[in-house]
Design a protein around this motif. Structure first.
Motif, PDB file in Angstrom:
ATOM      1  N   GLY A  84       0.847  -1.181   0.000  1.00 52.43           N
ATOM      2  CA  GLY A  84       0.000   0.000   0.000  1.00 52.43           C
ATOM      3  C   GLY A  84       0.878   1.224   0.000  1.00 52.43           C
ATOM      4  O   GLY A  84       2.087   1.142   0.134  1.00 52.43           O
ATOM      5  N   SER A  85       0.266   2.373  -0.149  1.00 52.06           N
ATOM      6  CA  SER A  85       1.048   3.601  -0.201  1.00 52.06           C
ATOM      7  C   SER A  85       0.792   4.458   1.025  1.00 52.06           C
ATOM      8  O   SER A  85      -0.275   4.413   1.627  1.00 52.06           O
ATOM      9  CB  SER A  85       0.720   4.366  -1.474  1.00 52.06           C
ATOM     10  OG  SER A  85      -0.651   4.694  -1.504  1.00 52.06           O
ATOM     11  N   ALA A  86       1.799   5.261   1.363  1.00 58.90           N
ATOM     12  CA  ALA A  86       1.685   6.138   2.527  1.00 58.90           C
ATOM     13  C   ALA A  86       0.702   7.263   2.227  1.00 58.90           C
ATOM     14  O   ALA A  86       0.740   7.871   1.165  1.00 58.90           O
ATOM     15  CB  ALA A  86       3.046   6.702   2.898  1.00 58.90           C
ATOM     16  N   ALA A  87      -0.167   7.529   3.160  1.00 59.16           N
ATOM     17  CA  ALA A  87      -1.121   8.633   3.039  1.00 59.16           C
ATOM     18  C   ALA A  87      -0.379   9.953   3.138  1.00 59.16           C
ATOM     19  O   ALA A  87       0.559  10.094   3.933  1.00 59.16           O
ATOM     20  CB  ALA A  87      -2.169   8.544   4.143  1.00 59.16           C
ATOM     21  N   ALA A  88      -0.789  10.913   2.345  1.00 60.75           N
ATOM     22  CA  ALA A  88      -0.212  12.255   2.413  1.00 60.75           C
ATOM     23  C   ALA A  88      -0.724  12.988   3.649  1.00 60.75           C
ATOM     24  O   ALA A  88       0.027  13.691   4.321  1.00 60.75           O
ATOM     25  CB  ALA A  88      -0.557  13.044   1.159  1.00 60.75           C
ATOM     26  N   ARG A  89      -2.008  12.768   3.976  1.00 61.35           N
ATOM     27  CA  ARG A  89      -2.631  13.505   5.076  1.00 61.35           C
ATOM     28  C   ARG A  89      -3.726  12.665   5.713  1.00 61.35           C
ATOM     29  O   ARG A  89      -4.507  12.027   5.021  1.00 61.35           O
ATOM     30  CB  ARG A  89      -3.237  14.795   4.539  1.00 61.35           C
ATOM     31  CG  ARG A  89      -3.832  15.704   5.573  1.00 61.35           C
ATOM     32  CD  ARG A  89      -4.215  17.027   4.883  1.00 61.35           C
ATOM     33  NE  ARG A  89      -4.766  17.957   5.808  1.00 61.35           N
ATOM     34  CZ  ARG A  89      -6.073  18.131   6.018  1.00 61.35           C
ATOM     35  NH1 ARG A  89      -6.950  17.419   5.367  1.00 61.35           N
ATOM     36  NH2 ARG A  89      -6.497  19.027   6.880  1.00 61.35           N
ATOM     37  N   VAL A  90      -3.754  12.697   7.029  1.00 63.86           N
ATOM     38  CA  VAL A  90      -4.803  12.026   7.791  1.00 63.86           C
ATOM     39  C   VAL A  90      -5.417  13.060   8.726  1.00 63.86           C
ATOM     40  O   VAL A  90      -4.693  13.744   9.461  1.00 63.86           O
ATOM     41  CB  VAL A  90      -4.240  10.832   8.601  1.00 63.86           C
ATOM     42  CG1 VAL A  90      -5.301  10.239   9.517  1.00 63.86           C
ATOM     43  CG2 VAL A  90      -3.679   9.762   7.677  1.00 63.86           C
ATOM     44  N   ALA A  91      -6.741  13.204   8.674  1.00 62.48           N
ATOM     45  CA  ALA A  91      -7.439  14.113   9.587  1.00 62.48           C
ATOM     46  C   ALA A  91      -7.944  13.310  10.773  1.00 62.48           C
ATOM     47  O   ALA A  91      -8.593  12.278  10.606  1.00 62.48           O
ATOM     48  CB  ALA A  91      -8.598  14.797   8.880  1.00 62.48           C
TER      49      ALA A  91
ATOM     50  N   ALA B  34      -7.741   3.425   8.472  1.00 65.39           N
ATOM     51  CA  ALA B  34      -9.052   3.519   7.821  1.00 65.39           C
ATOM     52  C   ALA B  34      -9.933   4.528   8.544  1.00 65.39           C
ATOM     53  O   ALA B  34      -9.859   4.678   9.773  1.00 65.39           O
ATOM     54  CB  ALA B  34      -9.740   2.156   7.817  1.00 65.39           C
ATOM     55  N   VAL B  35     -10.762   5.209   7.787  1.00 63.40           N
ATOM     56  CA  VAL B  35     -11.730   6.147   8.348  1.00 63.40           C
ATOM     57  C   VAL B  35     -12.595   5.411   9.365  1.00 63.40           C
ATOM     58  O   VAL B  35     -13.016   4.278   9.138  1.00 63.40           O
ATOM     59  CB  VAL B  35     -12.604   6.767   7.227  1.00 63.40           C
ATOM     60  CG1 VAL B  35     -13.746   7.586   7.805  1.00 63.40           C
ATOM     61  CG2 VAL B  35     -11.746   7.614   6.298  1.00 63.40           C
TER      62      VAL B  35
ATOM     63  N   VAL C 145      -8.634  10.095   5.140  1.00 62.06           N
ATOM     64  CA  VAL C 145      -7.300   9.648   4.743  1.00 62.06           C
ATOM     65  C   VAL C 145      -7.137  10.060   3.287  1.00 62.06           C
ATOM     66  O   VAL C 145      -7.955   9.702   2.443  1.00 62.06           O
ATOM     67  CB  VAL C 145      -7.152   8.114   4.888  1.00 62.06           C
ATOM     68  CG1 VAL C 145      -5.773   7.658   4.452  1.00 62.06           C
ATOM     69  CG2 VAL C 145      -7.447   7.662   6.319  1.00 62.06           C
ATOM     70  N   GLU C 146      -6.077  10.813   2.986  1.00 62.98           N
ATOM     71  CA  GLU C 146      -5.862  11.314   1.630  1.00 62.98           C
ATOM     72  C   GLU C 146      -4.544  10.797   1.068  1.00 62.98           C
ATOM     73  O   GLU C 146      -3.512  10.854   1.738  1.00 62.98           O
ATOM     74  CB  GLU C 146      -5.824  12.839   1.636  1.00 62.98           C
ATOM     75  CG  GLU C 146      -7.101  13.475   2.124  1.00 62.98           C
ATOM     76  CD  GLU C 146      -6.970  14.982   2.284  1.00 62.98           C
ATOM     77  OE1 GLU C 146      -5.992  15.566   1.781  1.00 62.98           O
ATOM     78  OE2 GLU C 146      -7.853  15.570   2.926  1.00 62.98           O
ATOM     79  N   GLY C 147      -4.587  10.290  -0.158  1.00 63.97           N
ATOM     80  CA  GLY C 147      -3.377   9.975  -0.894  1.00 63.97           C
ATOM     81  C   GLY C 147      -2.720   8.645  -0.606  1.00 63.97           C
ATOM     82  O   GLY C 147      -1.594   8.426  -1.036  1.00 63.97           O
ATOM     83  N   GLY C 148      -3.348   7.737   0.090  1.00 67.81           N
ATOM     84  CA  GLY C 148      -2.769   6.428   0.381  1.00 67.81           C
ATOM     85  C   GLY C 148      -3.588   5.689   1.405  1.00 67.81           C
ATOM     86  O   GLY C 148      -4.648   6.154   1.824  1.00 67.81           O
ATOM     87  N   GLU C 149      -3.091   4.546   1.834  1.00 71.15           N
ATOM     88  CA  GLU C 149      -3.838   3.713   2.785  1.00 71.15           C
ATOM     89  C   GLU C 149      -3.105   3.463   4.093  1.00 71.15           C
ATOM     90  O   GLU C 149      -3.598   2.754   4.959  1.00 71.15           O
ATOM     91  CB  GLU C 149      -4.130   2.332   2.189  1.00 71.15           C
ATOM     92  CG  GLU C 149      -4.799   2.311   0.845  1.00 71.15           C
ATOM     93  CD  GLU C 149      -3.804   2.359  -0.303  1.00 71.15           C
ATOM     94  OE1 GLU C 149      -2.706   1.823  -0.173  1.00 71.15           O
ATOM     95  OE2 GLU C 149      -4.138   2.961  -1.336  1.00 71.15           O
ATOM     96  N   GLU C 150      -1.893   4.019   4.248  1.00 71.58           N
ATOM     97  CA  GLU C 150      -1.076   3.736   5.431  1.00 71.58           C
ATOM     98  C   GLU C 150      -0.521   5.019   6.024  1.00 71.58           C
ATOM     99  O   GLU C 150      -0.303   5.991   5.314  1.00 71.58           O
ATOM    100  CB  GLU C 150       0.119   2.862   5.051  1.00 71.58           C
ATOM    101  CG  GLU C 150      -0.222   1.539   4.458  1.00 71.58           C
ATOM    102  CD  GLU C 150       1.024   0.732   4.118  1.00 71.58           C
ATOM    103  OE1 GLU C 150       2.144   1.296   4.107  1.00 71.58           O
ATOM    104  OE2 GLU C 150       0.884  -0.456   3.867  1.00 71.58           O
ATOM    105  N   ILE C 151      -0.248   4.970   7.318  1.00 68.41           N
ATOM    106  CA  ILE C 151       0.484   6.053   7.951  1.00 68.41           C
ATOM    107  C   ILE C 151       1.961   5.714   7.780  1.00 68.41           C
ATOM    108  O   ILE C 151       2.399   4.620   8.120  1.00 68.41           O
ATOM    109  CB  ILE C 151       0.116   6.191   9.434  1.00 68.41           C
ATOM    110  CG1 ILE C 151      -1.332   6.665   9.555  1.00 68.41           C
ATOM    111  CG2 ILE C 151       1.077   7.148  10.138  1.00 68.41           C
ATOM    112  CD1 ILE C 151      -1.844   6.746  10.968  1.00 68.41           C
ATOM    113  N   GLY C 152       2.693   6.663   7.219  1.00 69.35           N
ATOM    114  CA  GLY C 152       4.119   6.495   6.987  1.00 69.35           C
ATOM    115  C   GLY C 152       4.895   7.696   7.506  1.00 69.35           C
ATOM    116  O   GLY C 152       4.331   8.629   8.069  1.00 69.35           O
ATOM    117  N   GLU C 153       6.202   7.678   7.276  1.00 65.64           N
ATOM    118  CA  GLU C 153       7.077   8.747   7.772  1.00 65.64           C
ATOM    119  C   GLU C 153       6.696  10.125   7.269  1.00 65.64           C
ATOM    120  O   GLU C 153       6.892  11.116   7.955  1.00 65.64           O
ATOM    121  CB  GLU C 153       8.526   8.445   7.395  1.00 65.64           C
ATOM    122  CG  GLU C 153       9.113   7.290   8.147  1.00 65.64           C
ATOM    123  CD  GLU C 153      10.570   7.050   7.767  1.00 65.64           C
ATOM    124  OE1 GLU C 153      11.246   7.995   7.310  1.00 65.64           O
ATOM    125  OE2 GLU C 153      11.011   5.911   7.920  1.00 65.64           O
ATOM    126  N   GLY C 154       6.152  10.218   6.055  1.00 69.41           N
ATOM    127  CA  GLY C 154       5.807  11.513   5.491  1.00 69.41           C
ATOM    128  C   GLY C 154       4.372  11.938   5.699  1.00 69.41           C
ATOM    129  O   GLY C 154       3.974  13.012   5.263  1.00 69.41           O
TER     130      GLY C 154
END
Length: 91
Positions: free
Chosen positions: A8-15, A47-48, A73-82
């Protein structure tokens, strides 16, 4: 190949909404130190609707329990370093 593409890809932003949302609690979660903690503690799929029971430092050795809920969750499905976080007040 993008980072984490196999899983999966790292999310850009999580609210995240928080409760309680008094000024001292909002200031504590809005610090870069707390954001870094959330990235480490909740790295991976997100996940929301997820809710996390956490606490924040209120200074002088006191803490406050808080509940964080994933609102978007915007731009991916995971919380990552960025991954960046936006904190929203919730009653």
């Amino acid at each position: 190949m993008s980072e984490g593409s196999a899983e999966g890809s790292a999310a850009a932003r999580v609210a995240l909404s928080l409760s309680p949302s008094d000024d001292r609690t909002v200031d504590a979660v809005d610090s870069e130190r707390y954001r870094a903690y959330i990235r480490r503690a909740h790295a991976g799929p997100v996940a929301v609707g997820e809710e996390w029971a956490e606490f924040v430092s209120r200074g002088c050795g006191t803490t406050r329990d808080v509940e964080l809920r994933v609102e978007s969750v915007e731009g991916g499905e995971e919380i990552g370093e960025g991954t960046e976080f936006a904190f929203l007040s919730r009653g």
